[in-house]
Structure formats: C-alpha cells, structure tokens
Design a protein around this motif. Structure first.
Motif, mmCIF file in Angstrom:
data_model
loop_
_atom_site.group_PDB
_atom_site.id
_atom_site.type_symbol
_atom_site.label_atom_id
_atom_site.label_comp_id
_atom_site.label_asym_id
_atom_site.label_seq_id
_atom_site.Cartn_x
_atom_site.Cartn_y
_atom_site.Cartn_z
ATOM 1 N N VAL A 1 8.799 -2.285 1.869
ATOM 2 C CA VAL A 1 7.561 -3.148 2.558
ATOM 3 C C VAL A 1 6.548 -2.159 2.916
ATOM 4 O O VAL A 1 5.189 -2.723 2.510
ATOM 5 N N GLU A 2 6.635 -1.189 3.619
ATOM 6 C CA GLU A 2 5.504 -0.393 3.920
ATOM 7 C C GLU A 2 4.976 0.357 2.647
ATOM 8 O O GLU A 2 3.564 0.285 2.734
ATOM 9 N N ALA A 3 5.524 0.351 1.646
ATOM 10 C CA ALA A 3 4.953 0.861 0.311
ATOM 11 C C ALA A 3 3.900 -0.302 -0.311
ATOM 12 O O ALA A 3 2.928 0.011 -0.889
ATOM 13 N N LYS A 4 4.593 -1.204 -0.081
ATOM 14 C CA LYS A 4 3.825 -2.506 -0.680
ATOM 15 C C LYS A 4 2.671 -2.875 0.175
ATOM 16 O O LYS A 4 1.626 -3.203 -0.265
ATOM 17 N N ARG A 5 2.720 -2.609 1.424
ATOM 18 C CA ARG A 5 1.468 -2.415 2.309
ATOM 19 C C ARG A 5 0.600 -1.841 1.886
ATOM 20 O O ARG A 5 -0.767 -1.839 1.745
ATOM 21 N N ARG A 6 0.879 -0.457 1.582
ATOM 22 C CA ARG A 6 -0.045 0.629 0.922
ATOM 23 C C ARG A 6 -0.597 0.202 -0.307
ATOM 24 O O ARG A 6 -1.760 0.470 -0.771
ATOM 25 N N GLU A 7 0.014 -0.273 -1.181
ATOM 26 C CA GLU A 7 -0.344 -1.105 -2.419
ATOM 27 C C GLU A 7 -1.483 -2.013 -2.255
ATOM 28 O O GLU A 7 -2.554 -2.068 -2.836
ATOM 29 N N VAL A 8 -1.213 -2.877 -1.227
ATOM 30 C CA VAL A 8 -2.214 -4.038 -0.901
ATOM 31 C C VAL A 8 -3.425 -3.339 -0.510
ATOM 32 O O VAL A 8 -4.625 -3.640 -0.830
ATOM 33 N N ALA A 9 -3.440 -2.350 0.337
ATOM 34 C CA ALA A 9 -4.522 -1.688 1.070
ATOM 35 C C ALA A 9 -5.370 -1.376 0.230
ATOM 36 O O ALA A 9 -6.549 -1.017 -0.048
#
Lengths: 161, 157
Positions: free
Chosen positions: A123-131
């Motif tokens: 989930v954190e990796a996806k958050r970075r992707e969105v960022a």
C-alpha cells in the motif's frame, strides 16, 4: 431521479444479487410477475441512467489476498484536481476516489483515494506511485489506516414494499 | 464478508479466469451464463456451478447489479471526529446508536473516528451531524462528496 414502484421492486428483488439459474432475468420476472423482457429493459434503462452502475462479479478482495488498505488523502491544486482525480481513480488498486472539501487550517486535503494491496508495504508503494503521478500539483499527503471497524451495516433501501 | 485470505489451492486457474472476466461485466440477455461461459471455454452449467461455489467459499462478495445508492435517492456523507482517547469507547456507543451511521472506522490519525451517514434526504445529513455533536459535545467534520471519479478498481485473481 425518480423510480417507479416496479423499479423499486426490481431493485429489492436483486438486492442480494442475481439468482444462479440459466435464465436469471426470467426468474426475477417470475418472482415479480413481470415478463423477462421487461426485467431486461428496465435494468438496461436503469443502467443508462447510472442507477445500475454495472452488472458484474465483485470478488472478495480480502479472500484474494488484498488484505491491506488505507485511505490516502492529498492536497492537490484546485485547478487540476479533477483531471488528476480521474487519473488516480482509474488506477487498478484504487477502489474509491473523491474530491471532498478542505477544513482549513486543520485539514488541507481535497482528494481522497482508497488504496489496496497485499500488505502495508505494498500500500505504501502504491502511495508513492500516486505521489509521483500527482507530482508538483500535490503539496502534501497522508494515509489513514483503519485500526478497528466500529460499525458496519448494509445500506438499507427504504420505501420498498 | 470474510476478511481472511483464502487458503492456497482453494481456487484454480478457471476460477481465476471467471473472476477476472466477470468483474468487467455480465450480460443482460436471456441466457447470460451461456453467453459469458463461451469465451471462457465453459458450459453454461459449468459456469453456474463454479460461481455458486465461489460464492459459497467467500471468494465473491456480490454477483449482480451494482446500484448507485445516491441515484436511488439516498444521501450519504463521510464525517470525522477527533475523539479524546479516554472517551473513545463511550463516544463509539453514542455514535453507533444513531441509525443514520452506516459504517464507522477507527483510524490512526488525530481525526480518529470516521463514519458514513446515510439518510433518505440530503437535509437529514446535517441534522444527524448536529445530533451527534449534541450527544458527544465533539465537533463533527463533514466531508461530502464534491466529485466522484471513475473507478478502475480490479482485482487480479
């Protein structure tokens, strides 16, 4: 949006899903005393009006290993939030994506996106992707993980009878 | 809905194909299972049997039409509160007692209680939020949907 009494009965009759028989729309019609063609036409009309979003299977994402999720919130430039919101919403790991009001000074976030993954790290990796996707248009973000379900009830449709 | 992952081996490649394909949509026609089964290389009965089993083992949460609750005339609003830790359980009871509160989650944040109000009419939302403030003596912040974006959420089964 207005629904007539037959639409409401149709919605109530399919509230728990479609019957698993070869002719599910005819089966619903038999329960409601409607011809199959009317069930199909009405569902089709409801779909055209956006009341039926789609007819499909919803896999249980927890059962399939998507056990982690978090509500990510983003402070995105008002000028571009709708363009970027559409891009974020279309990502396959985002299940809900809305623009909501800020509550300044305590809450500067206007874009909410529910992120899903197989683990908190994912989930954190996806958050970075969105960022990365939002880039300079986003000034700040946070992610809120749920720690407890305090209440969960199904949506009730009133006025059906 | 179970929040536990299925044990390995509970679903096979064909089940995965079904889950992946039917997330995209299901036909609205007189023999929809036959129409959906053909491109998957299944028979009509074979597809029905597998969907029944997937439902039984909890791999599916829903199969059928998805209704837009708001389009049907309901009103919904996400709300949040900052609840002091010592009062948390008492406030949970007060908030959950309200029939308008559909979901309620504790989240790790200063705003630590997030719930959805569901009312028949939009006016009901504001009234319910004020009643919760009255009962809890805490501020309720409302985050109404201003815009909903298209959702591409898909599970790769």
């Amino acid at each position: 949006m207005t629904l007539d009494s037959i639409d409401r009965r149709l919605i109530a009759a399919t509230a728990t899903g479609l019957p698993l028989v070869v002719d599910p729309y005819a089966e619903i019609g038999r329960r409601l005393d409607l011809p199959e063609s009317e069930v199909i036409d009405r569902l089709s009309a409801l779909q055209a009006r956006g009341i039926v979003r789609r007819i499909a299977i919803a896999p249980n994402h927890y059962a399939l290993g998507m056990t982690a999720n978090g509500m990510s919130v983003w402070d995105v430039d008002d000028d571009v939030v709708d363009d970027l919101g559409a891009i974020v919403g279309a990502l396959p790991f985002v299940s809900h994506c809305y623009r909501r009001p800020r509550h300044r000074p305590d809450w500067c976030y206007n874009l909410f996106a529910m992120l899903h993954g197989g683990s908190r790290d994912e989930v954190e990796a996806k958050r970075r992707e969105v960022a990365a996707l939002l880039g300079d248009a986003c000034r700040a973000n946070e992610i809120l993980y749920s720690t407890r379900i305090l209440k969960k009830t199904g949506m009730r449709l009133t006025g059906v009878g | 809905m179970s929040r536990a992952a299925l044990a390995p081996g509970m679903i096979d490649e064909t089940d995965r194909k079904i889950l992946n394909a039917l997330q995209e949509g299901f036909p609205l026609s007189p023999r929809p299972f036959a129409a959906a089964a053909a491109p998957l290389g299944l028979t009509e009965d074979g597809l029905i049997t597998r969907i029944a089993r997937l439902r039984e083992i909890g791999a599916i949460t829903r199969f059928g039409p998805f209704y837009d609750a708001e389009a049907m005339g309901g009103a919904f609003c996400l709300c949040a509160m900052e609840v002091p830790e010592g009062r948390f359980d008492a406030v949970v009871t007060l908030v959950n007692d309200m029939p308008e509160v559909a979901h309620n989650y504790e989240r790790a944040h200063r705003l630590n209680m997030w719930f959805v109000l569901a009312c028949e009419k939009p006016e009901g939302i504001e009234a319910a939020a004020r009643r919760i403030e009255g009962a809890t003596k805490l501020q309720v912040r409302c985050f109404p949907k201003e815009r909903e974006y298209f959702i591409g959420f898909r599970i790769r089964a």
